[in-house]
Motif scaffolding. Structure first.
Motif, short mmCIF file in Angstrom:
data_model
loop_
_atom_site.label_atom_id
_atom_site.label_comp_id
_atom_site.label_asym_id
_atom_site.label_seq_id
_atom_site.Cartn_x
_atom_site.Cartn_y
_atom_site.Cartn_z
N GLU A 91 1.00 -1.01 0.19
CA GLU A 91 0.28 -0.07 0.06
C GLU A 91 0.89 1.01 0.11
N ARG A 92 2.29 1.29 0.38
CA ARG A 92 2.94 1.99 0.64
C ARG A 92 3.54 2.60 -0.98
N ILE A 93 3.49 1.40 -1.66
CA ILE A 93 4.07 1.09 -3.34
C ILE A 93 3.32 2.26 -4.46
N TYR A 94 3.80 3.60 -4.61
CA TYR A 94 3.42 3.81 -5.88
C TYR A 94 3.88 3.36 -7.56
N VAL A 95 2.91 2.80 -8.30
CA VAL A 95 4.22 2.39 -9.25
C VAL A 95 3.08 3.43 -10.70
N VAL A 96 4.72 4.26 -10.96
CA VAL A 96 4.82 5.05 -12.07
C VAL A 96 5.25 4.74 -13.71
N PRO A 97 4.10 4.10 -14.65
CA PRO A 97 5.11 3.41 -15.26
C PRO A 97 5.46 3.99 -16.75
N ASN A 98 6.73 3.12 -16.75
CA ASN A 98 7.48 4.47 -18.06
C ASN A 98 6.31 3.67 -19.75
N TYR A 99 5.00 4.79 -19.40
CA TYR A 99 4.70 4.52 -20.75
C TYR A 99 5.46 5.72 -21.82
N ALA A 100 4.74 5.78 -22.73
CA ALA A 100 4.81 6.51 -23.95
C ALA A 100 3.99 7.81 -23.88
N ASP A 101 5.13 8.96 -24.44
CA ASP A 101 4.21 10.87 -24.26
C ASP A 101 4.04 10.55 -25.55
N ILE A 102 2.37 9.91 -25.66
CA ILE A 102 1.90 10.18 -26.71
C ILE A 102 1.85 11.05 -28.09
N HIS A 103 1.46 12.02 -27.10
CA HIS A 103 1.50 13.72 -27.73
C HIS A 103 2.31 14.39 -28.03
N THR A 104 4.06 14.07 -27.88
CA THR A 104 4.77 14.38 -28.52
C THR A 104 5.26 12.96 -29.45
N LEU A 105 4.98 11.94 -29.02
CA LEU A 105 5.23 10.44 -30.74
C LEU A 105 4.14 11.53 -32.43
N SER A 106 3.16 12.08 -31.71
CA SER A 106 2.15 12.41 -32.63
C SER A 106 2.92 13.29 -33.21
N LYS A 107 3.64 14.06 -33.25
CA LYS A 107 4.13 15.22 -34.25
C LYS A 107 5.22 15.14 -35.28
#
Length: 231
Positions: free
Chosen positions: A15-31
């Motif tokens: 419960e004390r661990i927060y997972v911030v995934p290493n996902y893609a920034d699709i706003h940057t990729l779309s440009k």
């Protein structure tokens, strides 16, 4: 997987661990616009691209061994983008094996290597199994999937679980070039499978595996800290 590992190894309450995934920034990729020259270069080939750190622990030697096995398939091309202290080992191996179906580009700026990804057919994530690779997945996987490219990945736990869940790629045994070769040929010949995995890859990133979704966890963490500070 990382959360479960650290909670188990260090006795930390999940419960004390927060997972911030290493996902893609699709706003940057779309440009990014497609580079015509790179697209033309790959138009007649079934191209498989790896980008990132080229150290051997990333499975880059497995790519070269696979290219050697598939060298009689003139329509299959491999691209390895990036650099590392072990880059010279890869260069020497290519020379020793006299392979012309592998391109080592060295370091490329972001907009350049993204165009290689956009104009290739498959993304490679061939990492060798270890605790780190089993409990995390690389940002490159989601960046590649955003452009509708299926992934062929080694059986490191996190990336294997995700690709199987989304039906967005094939899995091979880590370090096994023969097994990787088999998966490449399967995906290449099965157009229906390729088309479905391509769609699944794109849809999963647009709908789930992007920073808009992933950063919600980070915001949740900030709010919990704020709540504790304010009592």
């Amino acid at each position: 997987e990382a959360k479960i590992y650290y909670a188990r190894e260090y006795g930390v309450d999940e419960e004390r661990i927060y997972v911030v995934p290493n996902y893609a920034d699709i706003h940057t990729l779309s440009k990014f616009n497609e580079d015509v020259e790179i697209a033309k270069k790959h138009s007649s080939k079934f191209t498989l691209t790896y980008f990132g750190d080229t150290g051997l622990r990333r499975g880059t030697m497995t790519i070269i061994e696979t290219a050697d096995i598939l060298k009689t398939h003139e329509d299959i091309q491999f691209v390895i983008i990036g650099d590392s202290k072990e880059q010279s080992i890869l260069e020497r191996e290519l020379q020793n094996r006299e392979l012309s179906n592998v391109e080592l580009t060295g370091y490329l700026p972001f907009n350049k290597f993204i165009n290689y990804v956009k104009t290739s057919q498959v993304g490679l994530c061939p990492f060798l199994k270890n605790i780190h690779h089993d409990t995390t997945y690389a940002n490159k996987m989601f960046q590649t999937m955003y452009f509708g490219k299926p992934i062929i990945a080694s059986n490191c736990t996190s990336q294997e679980n995700l690709l199987i869940k989304e039906n967005a790629g094939l899995i091979f045994n880590s370090g096994d070039a023969k097994n990787l070769s088999k998966q490449i040929l399967e995906l290449k010949k099965d157009e229906k499978l390729y088309s479905q995995m391509s769609k699944n890859a794109r849809d999963s990133v647009v709908n789930k595996y992007n920073t808009d979704v992933g950063n919600a966890t980070l915001l949740k963490l900030y709010k919990s800290i704020e709540k504790q500070i304010n009592g």
